[in-house]
Design a protein around this motif. Structure first.
Motif, short mmCIF file in Angstrom:
data_model
loop_
_atom_site.label_atom_id
_atom_site.label_comp_id
_atom_site.label_asym_id
_atom_site.label_seq_id
_atom_site.Cartn_x
_atom_site.Cartn_y
_atom_site.Cartn_z
N MET A 205 17.43 36.68 -4.58
CA MET A 205 17.01 36.22 -5.92
C MET A 205 18.23 35.62 -6.64
SD MET A 205 13.79 37.72 -7.28
CE MET A 205 12.39 38.08 -6.24
N ALA A 206 19.38 36.26 -6.47
CA ALA A 206 20.60 35.73 -7.08
C ALA A 206 20.95 34.37 -6.47
CB ALA A 206 21.75 36.71 -6.91
N ALA A 207 20.79 34.27 -5.16
CA ALA A 207 21.09 33.00 -4.48
C ALA A 207 20.16 31.89 -4.97
CB ALA A 207 20.97 33.16 -2.97
N ALA A 208 18.97 32.29 -5.42
CA ALA A 208 18.01 31.30 -5.94
C ALA A 208 18.22 31.05 -7.44
CB ALA A 208 16.58 31.76 -5.68
N GLY A 209 19.29 31.60 -8.00
CA GLY A 209 19.67 31.27 -9.37
C GLY A 209 19.37 32.32 -10.42
N ALA A 210 18.72 33.43 -10.04
CA ALA A 210 18.39 34.46 -11.04
C ALA A 210 19.59 35.36 -11.32
CB ALA A 210 17.22 35.30 -10.54
N ARG A 211 19.65 35.85 -12.55
CA ARG A 211 20.55 36.98 -12.83
C ARG A 211 19.76 38.22 -12.45
NH1 ARG A 211 21.13 35.49 -18.83
NH2 ARG A 211 19.22 34.43 -18.25
N VAL A 212 20.42 39.16 -11.79
CA VAL A 212 19.67 40.25 -11.18
C VAL A 212 20.07 41.61 -11.76
CG1 VAL A 212 19.09 41.42 -9.03
CG2 VAL A 212 19.41 38.96 -9.04
N VAL A 213 19.08 42.37 -12.20
CA VAL A 213 19.32 43.76 -12.59
C VAL A 213 19.12 44.62 -11.34
CG1 VAL A 213 18.68 45.67 -14.11
CG2 VAL A 213 18.48 43.29 -14.92
N ILE A 214 20.21 45.27 -10.94
CA ILE A 214 20.21 46.07 -9.72
C ILE A 214 19.96 47.52 -10.12
CG2 ILE A 214 21.69 46.86 -7.80
CD1 ILE A 214 23.36 44.17 -8.50
N ASN A 215 18.71 47.94 -10.00
CA ASN A 215 18.41 49.35 -10.30
C ASN A 215 18.70 50.19 -9.06
OD1 ASN A 215 15.79 51.28 -9.52
ND2 ASN A 215 16.85 51.84 -11.40
N TYR A 216 19.23 51.38 -9.30
CA TYR A 216 19.42 52.30 -8.17
C TYR A 216 19.25 53.73 -8.65
CZ TYR A 216 24.00 53.99 -9.61
OH TYR A 216 25.01 54.61 -10.29
N HIS A 217 19.11 54.63 -7.69
CA HIS A 217 18.83 56.03 -8.00
C HIS A 217 20.06 56.89 -7.81
CE1 HIS A 217 16.90 60.01 -6.76
NE2 HIS A 217 16.70 59.89 -8.06
N SER A 218 20.68 56.85 -6.62
CA SER A 218 21.81 57.75 -6.36
C SER A 218 22.95 57.14 -5.56
CB SER A 218 21.30 59.01 -5.64
OG SER A 218 20.44 58.63 -4.60
N ASN A 219 22.71 56.00 -4.92
CA ASN A 219 23.73 55.42 -4.04
C ASN A 219 24.61 54.43 -4.82
OD1 ASN A 219 25.17 54.15 -2.04
ND2 ASN A 219 23.41 53.48 -0.84
N ASP A 220 25.62 55.00 -5.53
CA ASP A 220 26.50 54.15 -6.37
C ASP A 220 27.18 53.05 -5.54
OD1 ASP A 220 27.21 56.12 -9.05
OD2 ASP A 220 26.53 57.07 -7.19
N LYS A 221 27.68 53.48 -4.37
CA LYS A 221 28.42 52.53 -3.52
C LYS A 221 27.53 51.37 -3.09
CE LYS A 221 32.22 54.68 -1.04
NZ LYS A 221 32.52 55.50 0.13
N GLY A 222 26.28 51.71 -2.72
CA GLY A 222 25.34 50.67 -2.29
C GLY A 222 25.07 49.68 -3.41
N ALA A 223 24.88 50.20 -4.63
CA ALA A 223 24.61 49.32 -5.78
C ALA A 223 25.81 48.40 -6.04
CB ALA A 223 24.29 50.15 -7.01
N GLN A 224 27.01 48.97 -5.94
CA GLN A 224 28.24 48.18 -6.13
C GLN A 224 28.33 47.09 -5.09
OE1 GLN A 224 30.45 47.67 -8.28
NE2 GLN A 224 29.91 49.30 -9.69
N LYS A 225 27.95 47.43 -3.84
CA LYS A 225 28.00 46.45 -2.75
C LYS A 225 27.04 45.29 -3.04
CE LYS A 225 27.65 45.97 2.22
NZ LYS A 225 27.04 46.48 3.42
N THR A 226 25.84 45.63 -3.53
CA THR A 226 24.87 44.58 -3.87
C THR A 226 25.48 43.63 -4.90
OG1 THR A 226 23.10 46.21 -3.56
CG2 THR A 226 22.49 44.14 -4.59
N LEU A 227 26.06 44.21 -5.95
CA LEU A 227 26.63 43.38 -7.02
C LEU A 227 27.81 42.56 -6.51
CD1 LEU A 227 26.65 42.46 -9.96
CD2 LEU A 227 28.12 44.40 -10.50
#
Ligand code: NAD
Length: 270
Positions: A30-52
């Motif tokens: 979605m980001a590659a298609a130009g959207a700003r993305v809200v990355i919701n996550y539950h417990s995997n802080d590292k995974g969310a950081q990696k996405t961002l």
């Protein structure tokens, strides 16, 4: 950026459960298609950081918000944070989901409720708050032909029964009628609501299966196309479904399953 087509330029997408697996791939596409993305996550802080960080490395932007989608207060808190940072969203992807498998006689109420709460109630809560934003903003023609889009990440198990997974199939079947009812209710307001039903996609949710050679072989027998899906197979579809290229599509489930819903056992008999 991977994609040069910026079909979602100027839009904001919220992807739940975006710290890994399918959600992470959707957030990145979605980001590659130009959207700003809200990355919701539950417990995997590292995974969310990696996405961002992957989004930012590719030239995109986003915001990480920790929230349990099954908890009303955390969902409304997440939307309040989004309102402060981005004012509104244009796209919600209800992706967060879990499995807690058991045979019916052994299934505890806690196992039943955990899965229903995350997969079904979580989708309801996130959709309700998104709709309030969509209704407030209406159609903003510079961004999209519709006032908002909701995509449920359902499963082939919205139609295929699955022994030992009654909580999961009930949640996905319920999600389908939630999706259709919202689509019917909201179409006059130019809000589109659809589902993507993945087959077997290689992520943590089914690692036990694909990391065991025998179980992996049995799984492949159920997929006429002869391979498991990759998170990108779902992400590409989600971007298209959220874009104006799919503007006339609402109330539909699109199966991305390598033919898993084609009753593969009938290929050699019946
Ligand atoms: P995954 O386990 O890799 O990802 C699930 C994500 O949901 C994780 O990031 C997890 O942290 C998040 N999550 C779980 N509970 C949450 C909660 N209460 N609040 C917020 N986030 C929460 O699995 P996946 O395969 O990427 O699954 C994503 C979706 O796709 C799920 O809804 C799943 O049912 C669906 N699905 C997956 C497959 C498959 O084969 N992988 C097939 C059909 C459907």
């Amino acid at each position: 950026m991977k994609t040069t087509e910026q079909h979602l330029k100027g839009q904001v997408a919220l992807v739940t459960g975006a710290s890994g697996g399918i959600g992470q791939a959707i957030a990145m596409q979605m980001a590659a298609a130009g959207a700003r993305v809200v990355i919701n996550y539950h417990s995997n802080d590292k995974g969310a950081q990696k996405t961002l960080s992957q989004i930012e490395k590719a030239g995109g932007s986003g915001l990480i918000i920790k929230a349990d989608v099954a908890k009303e207060g955390e969902v409304t808190g997440m939307y309040a944070e989004i309102a402060t940072k981005y004012k509104t969203i244009d796209i919600l992807v209800n992706n967060a989901g879990i499995q807690q498998d058991n045979s019916i006689a052994a299934m505890t109420l806690a196992e039943w409720q955990a899965v229903i709460n995350t997969n079904l109630t979580g989708s309801f809560l996130c959709a309700r708050e998104a709709v309030k934003m969509f209704q407030k903003q209406g159609v903003a023609p510079r961004r999209s032909k519709s006032a908002g889009k909701i995509i449920f990440i359902s499963s082939v198990h919205n139609v295929i029964p699955w022994a030992g997974h009654a909580n999961y199939t009930a949640s996905k079947g319920g999600e389908t009628m939630l999706m259709k009812t919202l689509a019917q209710e909201l179409a006059p307001q130019k809000i589109r609501v659809n589902s993507i039903a993945p087959g077997a996609i290689k992520t943590d949710i089914n690692k036990k299966v694909w990391s065991d050679p025998k179980q992996n072989e049995q799984l492949l027998e159920m997929i006429p196309y002869g391979r498991m899906g990759e998170p990108e197979d779902i992400a590409n579809l989600a971007v298209w479904l959220a874009s104006d290229q799919a503007d006339y599509i609402t109330g539909t489930t699109i199966y991305a399953d390598g033919g898993m819903t084609l009753y593969a056992s009938f290929m050699h008999g019946g």
